[in-house]
Design a protein around this motif. Structure first.
Motif, PDB file in Angstrom:
ATOM      1  N   PRO A 160       0.818  -1.221   0.000  1.00  0.00           N
ATOM      2  CA  PRO A 160       0.000   0.000   0.000  1.00  0.00           C
ATOM      3  C   PRO A 160       0.853   1.273   0.000  1.00  0.00           C
ATOM      4  CG  PRO A 160      -0.934  -1.587   1.516  1.00  0.00           C
ATOM      5  CD  PRO A 160       0.385  -2.143   1.070  1.00  0.00           C
ATOM      6  N   GLN A 161       0.622   2.108  -1.012  1.00  0.00           N
ATOM      7  CA  GLN A 161       1.313   3.386  -1.193  1.00  0.00           C
ATOM      8  C   GLN A 161       2.827   3.238  -1.354  1.00  0.00           C
ATOM      9  OE1 GLN A 161      -0.193   6.817   0.991  1.00  0.00           O
ATOM     10  NE2 GLN A 161      -1.782   5.526   1.892  1.00  0.00           N
ATOM     11  N   SER A 162       3.267   2.047  -1.724  1.00  0.00           N
ATOM     12  CA  SER A 162       4.685   1.811  -2.011  1.00  0.00           C
ATOM     13  C   SER A 162       4.793   0.978  -3.280  1.00  0.00           C
ATOM     14  CB  SER A 162       5.367   1.075  -0.848  1.00  0.00           C
ATOM     15  OG  SER A 162       5.380   1.871   0.314  1.00  0.00           O
TER      16      SER A 162
ATOM     17  N   ILE B 163       9.997  -1.815  -5.195  1.00  0.00           N
ATOM     18  CA  ILE B 163      10.746  -1.506  -3.976  1.00  0.00           C
ATOM     19  C   ILE B 163      10.441  -2.544  -2.898  1.00  0.00           C
ATOM     20  CG2 ILE B 163      10.881   0.135  -2.044  1.00  0.00           C
ATOM     21  CD1 ILE B 163      10.595   2.382  -4.108  1.00  0.00           C
ATOM     22  N   CYS B 164       9.183  -2.966  -2.834  1.00  0.00           N
ATOM     23  CA  CYS B 164       8.755  -3.878  -1.767  1.00  0.00           C
ATOM     24  C   CYS B 164       9.332  -5.284  -1.916  1.00  0.00           C
ATOM     25  CB  CYS B 164       7.230  -3.944  -1.723  1.00  0.00           C
ATOM     26  SG  CYS B 164       6.449  -2.380  -1.272  1.00  0.00           S
TER      27      CYS B 164
ATOM     28  N   ASP C  96      -5.826  -1.435  -7.385  1.00  0.00           N
ATOM     29  CA  ASP C  96      -4.832  -0.421  -7.040  1.00  0.00           C
ATOM     30  C   ASP C  96      -5.018   0.783  -7.959  1.00  0.00           C
ATOM     31  OD1 ASP C  96      -3.712  -1.053  -9.492  1.00  0.00           O
ATOM     32  OD2 ASP C  96      -1.821  -1.779  -8.691  1.00  0.00           O
ATOM     33  N   ARG C  97      -4.180   1.781  -7.785  1.00  0.00           N
ATOM     34  CA  ARG C  97      -4.363   3.036  -8.523  1.00  0.00           C
ATOM     35  C   ARG C  97      -4.213   2.845 -10.029  1.00  0.00           C
ATOM     36  NH1 ARG C  97       0.858   5.441  -9.251  1.00  0.00           N
ATOM     37  NH2 ARG C  97       2.493   4.233  -8.205  1.00  0.00           N
TER      38      ARG C  97
ATOM     39  N   ASN D 290      12.890   2.756   1.822  1.00  0.00           N
ATOM     40  CA  ASN D 290      11.993   3.465   0.901  1.00  0.00           C
ATOM     41  C   ASN D 290      10.566   2.921   0.882  1.00  0.00           C
ATOM     42  OD1 ASN D 290      14.099   5.224  -0.051  1.00  0.00           O
ATOM     43  ND2 ASN D 290      14.861   3.518  -1.284  1.00  0.00           N
ATOM     44  N   VAL D 291      10.213   2.091   1.853  1.00  0.00           N
ATOM     45  CA  VAL D 291       8.832   1.618   1.990  1.00  0.00           C
ATOM     46  C   VAL D 291       8.092   2.600   2.895  1.00  0.00           C
ATOM     47  CG1 VAL D 291       7.326  -0.217   2.842  1.00  0.00           C
ATOM     48  CG2 VAL D 291       9.461  -0.795   1.662  1.00  0.00           C
TER      49      VAL D 291
END
Length: 216
Positions: free
Chosen positions: A50-52, A56-57, A156-157, A84-85
């Motif tokens: 969420p929001q990452s 990166i995750c 998601d977005r 960066n998460v």
């Protein structure tokens, strides 16, 4: 729905179908042949997203797994690897809580828990109600990534933006209640039926259309 854009989507799908099928086969293998640790890595990944960014995750999960902190670390130790998460303090605690949730007699037992549900929607409801950090999107994402939820929407977005551009939804919601989520999922199912693109394929197709890749 916008007919020209739908036709363009179907054309784009023809070029992506083989890659999408291969990726979904990878996900199914996680459930069929993977360990409970493999499943937990996917769960922890979905807790982080969420929001990452997924790109990166997932490396964060690989780092945590490589040093065994994913399976034995405390929140403070896990936190240091979540570079960066966003909201990493909260998410580190969610990972530990989820690990405890699925641990029986000192061992992870995700397969035995999820295997007891009759269908993916029932499993999704249980995950949302019982695992901190999972909403409908994250729970559906997790189930899809372990080969159990291809018919579930992962809103998601990127997906919401493309559903809006296709005329499937009238606006991009700022928040998603359960009622709103399930309504948009129903409309996405209608799009799947109209185009002949299976739901699991449609999600990865729209995601790749927006990001340029088929990932997780």
């Amino acid at each position: 729905m916008k007919t020209d854009d739908i036709d363009e989507l179907i054309c784009f799908y023809r070029g992506q179908k083989e890659k999408i099928e291969a990726r979904l086969a990878d996900f199914r293998r996680i459930w069929d042949t993977g360990s409970d640790r493999d499943l937990f890595a996917e769960l922890a990944f979905c807790i982080l997203t969420p929001q990452s960014r997924a790109r990166i995750c997932w490396p964060a999960i690989e780092r945590l797994r490589g040093c065994d902190l994913l399976f034995a670390g405390c929140p403070e130790e896990i936190l240091d690897e979540l570079l960066n998460v966003r909201f990493r303090e909260r998410k580190a605690s969610y990972i530990v809580a989820a690990r405890n949730q699925f641990t029986r007699d000192g061992c992870l037992k995700i397969k035995s828990v999820l295997g007891g549900f009759s269908d993916p929607r029932a499993a999704r409801e249980w995950l949302v109600d019982n695992v901190k950090g999972l909403g409908y999107k994250e729970a559906g994402h997790f189930l899809r990534n372990i080969g159990l939820g291809e018919e579930l929407a992962i809103l998601d977005r990127h997906i919401l933006k493309n559903l809006f551009l296709l005329g499937v939804i009238d606006e991009i919601p700022t928040t998603l209640t359960k009622k709103k989520y399930l309504e948009i999922e129903r409309r996405m199912i209608e799009l799947s039926q109209k185009t002949g693109i299976p739901m699991g394929h449609l999600d990865l197709l729209l995601w790749s259309k927006e990001t340029g890749e088929i990932f997780k």
